[in-house]
Design a protein around this motif. Structure first.
Motif, PDB file in Angstrom:
ATOM      1  N   ILE A  80       0.862  -1.172   0.000  1.00  0.00           N
ATOM      2  CA  ILE A  80       0.000   0.000   0.000  1.00  0.00           C
ATOM      3  C   ILE A  80       0.902   1.226   0.000  1.00  0.00           C
ATOM      4  N   GLY A 101      -3.175  -0.687  -2.881  1.00  0.00           N
ATOM      5  CA  GLY A 101      -3.971   0.454  -2.461  1.00  0.00           C
ATOM      6  C   GLY A 101      -3.147   1.725  -2.401  1.00  0.00           C
ATOM      7  N   SER A 115      -8.959  -2.992   6.576  1.00  0.00           N
ATOM      8  CA  SER A 115      -8.312  -3.408   5.326  1.00  0.00           C
ATOM      9  C   SER A 115      -6.920  -3.953   5.593  1.00  0.00           C
TER      10      SER A 115
END
Length: 121
Positions: A80, A101, A115
């Protein structure tokens, strides 16, 4: 052995993110830039999630991701990006490299902890 590697050239951000994650039960390692991040990934290939800034000295975050995927051959670690960068070309480059992400700073842990738990497993 860390579950999550936090890579950011800002000590304030590294500390904020790592302390939040640790308070939520995660084992966390930190790195000061992409070069340090690669070294940490070599030392602990069992890391399940990398949270990285994009704009850093020595090796930037997206180049680090590409090197994790290609040089280290690690295709499974979740990654991420945590950044102020919003350029669509950067996001496309990240997506092509396997970034899962894109979180815009400032870090709001409570909004993403669910998440993160899913990505760490």
């Amino acid at each position: 052995m860390a579950q999550i590697l936090v890579v950011d050239d800002s000590a304030t951000v590294r500390n904020e993110v790592s302390q939040f994650l640790q308070s939520n039960g995660f084992a966390v390692a930190t790195a000061v830039d992409g070069k340090d991040g690669l070294d940490k990934m070599r030392a602990d290939p069992a890391v399940k999630l990398v949270i990285s800034d994009v704009n850093m000295p020595n090796i930037d975050g997206l180049t680090m991701v590409e090197k994790i995927r290609n040089e280290l051959g690690n295709k499974t670690v979740n990654i991420i990006m945590l950044t102020t960068e919003s350029d669509p070309r950067m996001k496309e480059r990240g997506k092509a490299a396997g970034v899962k992400g894109w979180i815009v700073k400032p870090f709001k842990g409570e909004a993403v902890v669910g998440s993160i738990k899913k990505l760490v497993g």
